[in-house]
Design an enzyme around this catalytic site. Structure first.
Site, PDB file in Angstrom:
ATOM      1  N   ASP A  33       1.718 -12.032   6.996  1.00 32.24           N
ATOM      2  CA  ASP A  33       1.278 -11.243   8.153  1.00 32.24           C
ATOM      3  C   ASP A  33       1.000 -12.177   9.323  1.00 32.24           C
ATOM      4  O   ASP A  33       0.176 -13.089   9.211  1.00 32.24           O
ATOM      5  CB  ASP A  33       0.014 -10.458   7.778  1.00 32.24           C
ATOM      6  N   ASN A  35       0.522 -10.790  12.684  1.00 31.50           N
ATOM      7  CA  ASN A  35      -0.140 -10.108  13.807  1.00 31.50           C
ATOM      8  C   ASN A  35      -1.514  -9.560  13.451  1.00 31.50           C
ATOM      9  O   ASN A  35      -2.097  -8.808  14.231  1.00 31.50           O
ATOM     10  CB  ASN A  35       0.755  -9.000  14.367  1.00 31.50           C
ATOM     11  N   ASP A  37      -2.689  -7.411  11.093  1.00 30.94           N
ATOM     12  CA  ASP A  37      -2.963  -6.035  10.702  1.00 30.94           C
ATOM     13  C   ASP A  37      -3.016  -5.869   9.186  1.00 30.94           C
ATOM     14  O   ASP A  37      -3.143  -4.741   8.686  1.00 30.94           O
ATOM     15  CB  ASP A  37      -1.925  -5.076  11.301  1.00 30.94           C
ATOM     16  N   ASP A  41       5.221  -8.941   7.982  1.00 27.42           N
ATOM     17  CA  ASP A  41       6.149  -8.557   9.039  1.00 27.42           C
ATOM     18  C   ASP A  41       7.336  -9.509   9.075  1.00 27.42           C
ATOM     19  O   ASP A  41       7.394 -10.513   8.341  1.00 27.42           O
ATOM     20  CB  ASP A  41       5.433  -8.517  10.389  1.00 27.42           C
ATOM     21  N   ASP A 212      20.470   1.255  -2.470  1.00 24.99           N
ATOM     22  CA  ASP A 212      19.370   1.803  -3.254  1.00 24.99           C
ATOM     23  C   ASP A 212      19.764   3.131  -3.901  1.00 24.99           C
ATOM     24  O   ASP A 212      20.376   3.983  -3.249  1.00 24.99           O
ATOM     25  CB  ASP A 212      18.154   2.016  -2.336  1.00 24.99           C
ATOM     26  N   GLU A 276      22.056  -0.704  -6.875  1.00 21.58           N
ATOM     27  CA  GLU A 276      20.946  -0.520  -7.798  1.00 21.58           C
ATOM     28  C   GLU A 276      21.231   0.742  -8.603  1.00 21.58           C
ATOM     29  O   GLU A 276      21.459   1.805  -8.027  1.00 21.58           O
ATOM     30  CB  GLU A 276      19.623  -0.363  -7.051  1.00 21.58           C
TER      31      GLU A 276
END
Length: 539
Positions: A33, A35, A37, A41, A212, A276
């Site tokens: 992370d 930023n 929060d 990211d 997926d 997958e």
């Protein structure tokens, strides 16, 4: 809907960089992370690509980072061609891609083409009435005479695979959450739209796609009931009671996969496609999806859902992909975002550190591509997440019968002494397991005998020995030891593992010399969780 754009053909021959590759999976919410929060990211991934490159992997696979309401944490896509603000911007993705390529790493991204979010504009339009241009973009059906759903199909996350929509006066299908409506991939307009999404990311420079839930893409147009499965086996949800032959596995999926392959082949540099495939018929479906020049590769849940690692399990995987003419190429993984971490599933009271090192050696010795899940290079165990911190819909629905997926998705520990193990400056979206900071990257990087440095050493074996990357694999024994050969490009390698709980006597055959070994104690004895790789030096 206009037809999907046609990319410019590449001028160089396609290079099969992906065959035998090691691919590192990053779950972006949990990697780093930047930023503040509490959620990982894209900039966090970019900042740590040097670490990934130090492992010696060939590519990274990044789980979904597209705009999403996050009901299924990114696998409910609301816009296929953008980045969710929680992860950053398209410019951040471009910077990530450029940095990865500078480091010699390919980038593979998820494409979730079986379903969308119910917030996707396509579905928002489709549900308005039965005559709008998007009316047939999803699987809709009338109720039965008594108002019940159209058939008995169940969703993976529990409950019926249908939800009533009053605006249309019909049910819509969902193989997963109600917030993940099923696309009608039979519709040519839907196929064109999905191929246009593929073009968007390929043109941006990505090196491949992981597709997926691809075996859910097209179901039975007659909507016939699924038959029951024979009794027996573990059942924690209604989905487990059915033989899912009608809501997945349609042969009509195959022509669309051929179109996907044609799209990726039209780009230079050897773009990669891997499916997958989960379910009771995964072996058959993976073979069909990759045969005769369809997708390049496929992986299933043979290891991911196995409660024990046995020699017979490895034999089963080997026999699934014998290397017949026209056959696709396998991919393997022991851990990912959908399954509890392997060192916790398979320890059975044994030392998890020793198990982690043996698993890494075994993984790099298998024939096919191998996927390494973030944190696997550290030997992270499944995190303990208290009930009040669970967020995964599957974990909540099936608690306490399963370990759930949250424990495999907790933040990556970077710095042992930093708040939240260096993942973030604030409380992360999932808690840091108290065992994980001591296993952080900074601690292991400085320790010559750490799991991290063992991972670097073992992955280097794969690069150094062509037989491991692309050679044949022949099983020699499965009791009491797992023994197999890898042959290719003028070399013969012998791998031997003790997956059991008791020491076993074993001596190398004449002509073989050790290349690497894990957890050995004395000559002539393979302790539990020991493994060796040897090379034949005489004809």
């Amino acid at each position: 809907m206009t037809s999907s754009p046609t990319p410019s053909p590449g001028s160089e021959p396609h290079r099969e960089w992906w065959r035998g590759a090691v691919i590192y999976q990053i779950y972006p919410r949990s990697f780093a992370d930047t930023n503040g929060d509490g959620i990982g990211d894209l900039k966090g991934i970019t900042a740590h690509l040097d670490h990934v490159a130090s492992l010696g992997v060939d590519a990274v696979w990044i789980s979904p980072f597209y705009p999403s309401p996050m009901k299924d944490f990114g696998y409910d896509v609301a816009d296929y061609c953008d980045v969710d603000p929680v992860f950053g911007t398209l410019a951040d993705f471009d910077a990530l891609l450029e940095r990865a390529h500078d480091l010699g790493q390919k980038v593979v991204v998820d494409q979730v083409w079986s379903h969308t979010s119910d917030r996707h504009p396509w579905f928002q339009a489709s549900r308005q009435d039965r005559t709008n241009p998007y009316a047939d973009w999803y699987v809709w059906a009338d109720a039965r005479a008594d108002g019940a759903p159209p058939n008995n199909w169940q969703s993976v996350f529990g409950g019926p695979g249908w939800t009533w929509d009053a605006r249309r006066g019909q049910y819509y299908q969902h193989n997963f959450l109600p917030e993940q409506p099923q696309l009608n991939a039979r519709n040519p307009a839907v196929q064109e739209a999905l191929l246009a999404v593929g073009w968007f990311w390929l043109d941006r420079g990505v090196d491949g796609f992981r597709l997926d839930a691809v075996n859910f893409m097209i179901g039975d147009p007659a909507l016939r009931d699924n038959p029951p499965l024979p009794t027996g086996g573990k059942r924690t949800r209604p989905f487990d009671f059915q033989d899912k032959i009608h809501n997945q596995s349609s042969p009509d999926i195959l022509p669309f996969l051929e179109r996907v392959r044609a799209l990726t082949d039209s780009y230079e540099g050897g773009r990669f496609t891997v499916a997958e495939v989960a379910g009771d018929h995964a072996a058959r479906e993976m073979k069909a999806f990759t045969a005769d020049g369809r997708l390049h590769s496929a992986y299933g849940f043979l290891y991911l859902y196995a409660e024990r690692l046995t020699t017979d399990l490895v034999r089963t995987g080997t026999e699934m992909w014998p290397g017949d003419p026209g056959e696709g190429w396998p991919s393997w993984t022991f851990s990912n975002h959908d399954a509890p971490r392997a060192v916790s599933r398979w320890a059975e009271g044994r030392d998890e550190r020793r198990l982690a090192e043996m698993l890494m050696l075994l993984l790099v010795c298998l024939r096919g591509n191998v996927f390494v899940y973030y944190g696997e290079e550290l030997g992270l165990p499944q995190a303990e997440v208290p009930f009040e911190r669970l967020v995964d819909p599957e974990a909540l629905a099936n608690w306490p019968q399963t370990l759930g997926r949250d424990g495999a998705r907790t933040p990556m520990p970077w710095i042992a002494g930093a708040p939240f193990a260096g993942f973030s400056g604030v409380e992360p979206w999932l808690p840091i397991d108290t065992r994980h900071p001591a296993m952080a990257v900074d601690v292991q990087d400085a320790a010559a005998t750490s799991m991290l440095n063992a991972t670097r050493r073992l992955l280097a074996l794969r690069r150094a020995h062509p037989a491991l990357k692309t050679g044949t694999m022949t099983m020699l024994a499965t009791e009491p030891l797992l023994v197999f050969t890898r042959r290719g490009e003028g070399e013969t390698l012998l791998a031997v593992f003790n997956l059991g709980h008791e020491p076993q006597a074993w001596s190398a055959p004449d002509g073989y010399v050790p290349i690497d070994a894990v957890n050995l104690a004395e000559a002539g004895i393979l302790p539990p969780l020991a493994g060796m790789l040897l090379r034949l030096t005489t004809p």
